[in-house]
Design a protein around this motif. Sequence first.
Motif, PDB file in Angstrom:
ATOM      1  N   TYR A 176       0.644  -1.013   0.012  1.00 60.75           N
ATOM      2  CA  TYR A 176       0.065  -0.169  -0.064  1.00 60.75           C
ATOM      3  C   TYR A 176       0.947   1.115  -0.038  1.00 60.75           C
ATOM      4  N   ASP A 177       2.034   1.271   0.994  1.00 58.33           N
ATOM      5  CA  ASP A 177       2.910   2.431   0.704  1.00 58.33           C
ATOM      6  C   ASP A 177       3.341   2.646  -0.496  1.00 58.33           C
ATOM      7  N   ILE A 180       0.521   3.930  -2.968  1.00 60.82           N
ATOM      8  CA  ILE A 180       0.533   5.336  -2.760  1.00 60.82           C
ATOM      9  C   ILE A 180       1.473   6.305  -3.241  1.00 60.82           C
ATOM     10  N   GLU A 181       2.897   5.971  -3.070  1.00 61.06           N
ATOM     11  CA  GLU A 181       3.887   6.734  -3.449  1.00 61.06           C
ATOM     12  C   GLU A 181       3.980   6.772  -5.284  1.00 61.06           C
ATOM     13  N   ARG A 184       1.364   8.863  -6.346  1.00 58.40           N
ATOM     14  CA  ARG A 184       1.732  10.218  -6.131  1.00 58.40           C
ATOM     15  C   ARG A 184       2.332  10.761  -7.341  1.00 58.40           C
ATOM     16  N   ASN A 218       0.316  16.250   0.074  1.00 59.16           N
ATOM     17  CA  ASN A 218       1.499  15.008   0.078  1.00 59.16           C
ATOM     18  C   ASN A 218       2.365  15.522   1.107  1.00 59.16           C
ATOM     19  N   GLU A 221       0.777  14.251   4.471  1.00 62.91           N
ATOM     20  CA  GLU A 221       0.777  12.812   4.530  1.00 62.91           C
ATOM     21  C   GLU A 221       2.057  12.011   4.820  1.00 62.91           C
ATOM     22  N   LYS A 511      -5.548   6.568  -5.380  1.00 58.21           N
ATOM     23  CA  LYS A 511      -4.715   6.599  -3.889  1.00 58.21           C
ATOM     24  C   LYS A 511      -5.382   6.877  -2.879  1.00 58.21           C
ATOM     25  N   GLU A 512      -6.579   7.477  -2.747  1.00 51.65           N
ATOM     26  CA  GLU A 512      -7.673   7.489  -1.614  1.00 51.65           C
ATOM     27  C   GLU A 512      -8.100   6.140  -1.277  1.00 51.65           C
ATOM     28  N   PHE A 514      -6.333   3.435  -1.671  1.00 49.60           N
ATOM     29  CA  PHE A 514      -5.081   2.676  -1.129  1.00 49.60           C
ATOM     30  C   PHE A 514      -4.757   3.408   0.240  1.00 49.60           C
ATOM     31  N   ASP A 515      -5.063   4.662   0.562  1.00 49.35           N
ATOM     32  CA  ASP A 515      -4.853   5.296   1.774  1.00 49.35           C
ATOM     33  C   ASP A 515      -6.018   4.826   2.718  1.00 49.35           C
ATOM     34  N   ARG A 518      -4.639   1.299   3.634  1.00 49.40           N
ATOM     35  CA  ARG A 518      -3.718   1.276   4.715  1.00 49.40           C
ATOM     36  C   ARG A 518      -4.263   1.558   6.153  1.00 49.40           C
TER      37      ARG A 518
END
Length: 709
Positions: A176-177, A180-181, A184, A218, A221, A511-512, A514-515, A518
Amino acid sequence: MKFVTLALRNWRSFHGDHRVEFSTDPRKPVTLILGPNGAGKTALLNAFTWALYGEFTDGFAHPSQLVNFDAVEMDPSAETWVELTLAHEKDEFHVRRVTDARRQSTGEFDLTVTKNGERAVEDDIYRILPKALKDLFFFPAETFSTASVLEGTRPGEGSSLNIGQAIRSLLAGDIYDRAIEDLRKAMESDALKPPKNYSDITVEEARRKYEQAQEELNSAERRRENLPELLAEARDKASKAKKNAEKYNPAEIKKWEQGYNERTSYVQQAQDATQRAHQLYINLARKAHLHFAQSAVHSAISQLNLAEKAGLMPPRIHESVLDKTLQDCRCTLCGEPLSKVANDRVRTLRAHVADARVAVRGMETRSLLMRHATQRDNEVAQLRMDVASLATDLGVAPPQQDADMRMLQAVLRTCVDVADRLLAKASRELNDFTAAQDVERPPAGQSPVEIAMVSQQTVDVLEAEAKEIGGKIEELSAKARDRLTDYRKKSSKSEGHKRKTLAIEILREAKEFFDAARNGLNQFGREDFEKAINDTYSDLIAKPYQIHVGDDFGITVRFPGKVEEIPLSQSEKVLVLIAFLGAIARLAPIYEEIARNHQQLKRTGSVATSRSQGFPVVLDSPTSPLDDEYEVDVVDALPKLLPQVVVVVSAKSVTVWEGIADSVGSANIMELTSRNSSNRKVRWNGKDHIYSAQDNGVAHARTRITSIS
């Protein structure tokens, strides 16, 4: 997973070749290694971490001097190696790490990993034992004196263990990290920038505002992601600074700490009162309908009671008797013929007599309504009691015993206002206290008391930031979303530009997702960890305690249903810490299987653990902080912890350890030989064994490991 053997050559004080065979029998889960001070107990613990990770535990001295001194004097190119054999499911792994006298200072080494005799890679080991678990499965003696459950009164104080990160590592949450990256970066890629030949001042201004809002989001976060590690480090520094300050000026630091703890307690009490008030307000809103529903329920019950009094429920004359009388035109009871008047009277009576089945339903309905009314009356009564209790605690006039919803609402509004004011006042007093210059300030950096105060203030600032950053991110996310919508609308004239802004929107939604995944993983993991540590603690010792794990994975111990922390004895604290380690070790194999099957968000949050399943832990002197009277409790508890426990201790309390001899499957001695040692023996299982020996011909202390099982 279980450790099978540890082999080493010329590792620190261990000159030559040495081997330890671990007990893999779950009926005898303990591998005991006895060694005097200076023999290399911590060095042996770090043999594990170096072999697996190429790293060491905190406080390991001289990490660039690994090759035994005597070996180097005999051969300047002498090498040292550590090889760990472990069994996992149906596979056997060998991990061998090698360095020599020339390369050790630069940290260079050679690593060989095999799986069932064939070459494998380092990641095969990390999938079983992620690096984040190093400080949890290999626990040095120093940490038993500084971990959070042993120091201070607040969650996490003195701890540098990032439990949230460890749990995400076990669950392969780094996917997930990374997602997300990557998302971004994709949103910021040149491919989604405006076309080079496109120029519109209005659109450019909208784009600039969106990109600025997105960068602020960003940044916030990433700050949230880094805060747990920063907070753990700050707590660790604060704990060490506090110990140093106590040595420097115990009276001064105790006075400051007492004032600090009093104000912190006021803040906690105010927070609890505020939470109670807001929760009661929510409960009141949820039960407001009862005030109106109860009137209708009681009215229905009254109508059914009237029907019963009128003989309609149940009927005084069964309808079948009247029907037979009308059919025969003759009284069913006496047989006399009916006159026209009598027939009309019976017909009128029949019209007023209810059907028996309808009457039964009416009685059943009344019973249900009466039970419902009683239950709801009890709920409202409990709500009145809760509001009255809160009002009394806050010094607010309580509601009357028969107060309706409007009166309860008015009292609760007052309670909420008072609680909010108390919290603001308590927080202000705490901030003023920590910011006060009450201590005479020597030159900067020279006062341990000042360093301790500043270190604690750093922890306070980071804790406050950790509590507030979630709300800040929500605001920044909404702002960025609005700016993106505005940007997309204003750039819609260009088809190419429109597609790019739409792509950014899609990436943002991904991304939201996966946020949220996580965050869910973190929360579910916290719930599993809390259940596991309570189960582990109850296996270790019979105490009516409940261990609470906060959102930051800080630990507090309470009585069930209470919010006040319990002052623990030293042995209880060590047992909580051991339960803490056992909980992670018990979760590890289950979480590994969950990650392998990609069921992270399906199964986490409801995982059950047991003492029969778990990864091993290696403990260096777990009873060192304890007095003799508490040591027995901890030693007796260890065999109940996991299917495999490796314990490295001194033999000062060997008789205590002999008390669990039936649970020890492998016993070993680290025999120390040096100029300054005394000639000592230790008795185990009825036999004497050399523990330390004095030898003037030895230039450097040497240690030899021998099995005494």
